[in-house]
Enzyme design. Structure first.
Site, PDB file in Angstrom:
ATOM      1  CD  GLU A   1      -1.305  -2.506   1.801  1.00  0.00           C
ATOM      2  OE1 GLU A   1      -2.082  -3.413   1.705  1.00  0.00           O
ATOM      3  OE2 GLU A   1       0.057  -2.455   2.282  1.00  0.00           O
TER       4      GLU A   1
ATOM      5  N   GLY B   1      13.003  -1.067   0.131  1.00  0.00           N
ATOM      6  CA  GLY B   1      12.852  -0.096  -0.865  1.00  0.00           C
ATOM      7  C   GLY B   1      13.892  -0.107  -2.078  1.00  0.00           C
TER       8      GLY B   1
END
Length: 430
Positions: free
Chosen positions: A59, A312
């Site tokens: 999300e 990431g």
């Protein structure tokens, strides 16, 4: 009804409390995280506040184009971001350090913690990514006149059945939403069936199609290529994996390497804190290997396997991949995001369990833009995966065509961000 919900929620927290405390201590978390979960937040300066709530990594990634667009259209507003999981929190802090006025943990869904958080943040609008409906939070927002919008909403068939079993509760919860912007017509039909009026439901498409890709030109991509010589050989990336997918990928890699020596493997677990467990697998595999978090060394350019134990950085690796296996799909998790490797035209392989991304996977399969493994016995899955890898690695044209179709499908489905911002505008202007 809300009293009963609070009792059940409290019992659930008490049941999981030892596990939560142990995880916090093991990861070196400070009590500040728990203060945030109890609603103890710092006031936000910088204009009217837009609160964007993301659950975890998926999300948070999906929110990137939306937050960028909000910053452009509403530069006088402050954006704050909340998450629930530690991995989502770390990613949000890394991605939005310039865009966000604050990043914090979402409060526990008790009246006192929710009220305390809302009193401090005082948002003009709350945006909830995908399908994260907390009854007390939504009720308190509505009582204070704070509009809440579900964005990039999705309801899988499995989730819909669960909601319908408790429709008497979720009808009231859904009606606390001012707006639900769903990914597909099927998602929209399901949330209407739960009880949200048609006038408050929109369809936007999937925000993840609007994620930007810098290919192999980003500074991070160049750094990783320089250290690991990623572009020197064929490369398989096993992305967002869960137990036992790392073991299966390693076994498949071992079979493939018997035929193709110039091939490397990157294991990128969904939860990097499992790095020690996966390191033990690699240590016993017979392959040379290293971890991303270790200091750089000369051997990094030649190791057989790399453990990506960071958050990431996976997107920067996709341009170097020959094949990407997306995890959570052999383990019955429901699959993870296939759109990031599709954006750079990679050939994608997934397992049979993709119920969290049914509509997207169905579209890719129909276009011949992905390969999905059949359901086979666990003992045979590594053999099936190896067979698929070998077929693709020995047929350059087929592999490239699959990647090209994936990239074309990705490009055709862009535009959800603009439709979402247009739908949110009345809530902000009002």
């Amino acid at each position: 009804m809300y009293l009963l919900y609070s009792v059940i929620f409290t019992l659930g927290i008490l049941f999981y409390l030892p596990s939560l405390l142990w995880r916090s201590l093991r990861r070196g978390k400070e009590m500040g995280d728990w203060r945030e979960r109890l609603g103890c937040l710092s006031p936000v300066r910088g204009g009217p506040v837009i609160w964007v709530h993301c659950v975890s990594v998926g999300e948070t990634r999906a929110a990137q184009p939306l937050i960028r667009a909000l910053r452009q259209r509403y530069p006088d507003h402050a954006i704050v971001i909340s998450t629930i999981t530690p991995t989502g929190q770390r990613l949000a802090r890394a991605l939005f350090q310039k865009e966000a006025a604050a990043v914090f943990y979402f409060p526990f869904d008790w009246a006192f913690s929710v009220r305390r958080a809302l009193r401090t943040i005082a948002p003009r609008l709350v945006i909830i990514m995908e399908t994260e409906l907390w009854p007390r939070f939504l009720r308190e927002c509505r009582r204070r006149g704070i509009p809440t919008a579900l964005v990039n909403g999705r309801l899988s068939g499995r989730s819909f059945k669960r909601y319908m079993r408790a429709r008497f509760l979720f009808r009231r919860v859904a009606n606390d939403l001012a707006l639900a912007i769903m990914q597909t017509e099927s998602d929209a039909a399901r949330i209407r069936a739960i009880g949200l009026p048609r006038a408050r439901v929109r369809v936007s498409g999937n925000l993840k199609f609007d994620l930007e890709s810098h290919g192999d030109a980003s500074p991070l991509a160049q750094e990783l290529d320089s250290r690991f010589a990623l572009s020197a050989t064929d490369l398989i990336i096993a992305a967002s994996t869960h137990d036992p997918e790392e073991r299966i990928a390693l076994e498949a890699f071992k079979m493939v390497r018997q035929q193709m020596r110039r091939l490397r493997l990157i294991l990128a677990p969904r939860h990097p804190e499992r790095g020690g467990e996966i390191a033990a697998l690699l240590e016993g595999s017979g392959f040379s290997w290293t971890r991303r978090t270790l200091p750089p060394a000369d051997k990094d350019r030649d190791v057989d396997c790399i453990l990506l134990d960071t958050i990431g950085e996976l997107q920067a690796l996709y341009p170097f991949a020959t094949i990407v296996f997306v995890g959570g799909s052999i383990a019955p998790i429901g699959g993870h995001n296939i759109l990031e490797p599709a954006a750079v035209g990679r050939c994608i392989v997934i397992g049979p369990h993709t119920f969290n991304f049914q509509a997207i996977v169905r579209a890719f399969v129909a276009e011949g833009a992905i390969l999905q493994l059949p359901i086979v016995a666990d003992a045979q899955m590594s053999v099936e995966l190896a067979r698929t890898f070998i077929a693709l690695l020995t047929d350059d044209l087929r592999r490239q065509q699959i990647g090209a179709r994936a990239q074309a499908l990705f490009a055709r489905n862009r535009g959800a961000t603009e439709r979402t911002i247009d739908a949110l505008e009345p809530l902000l202007s009002g």
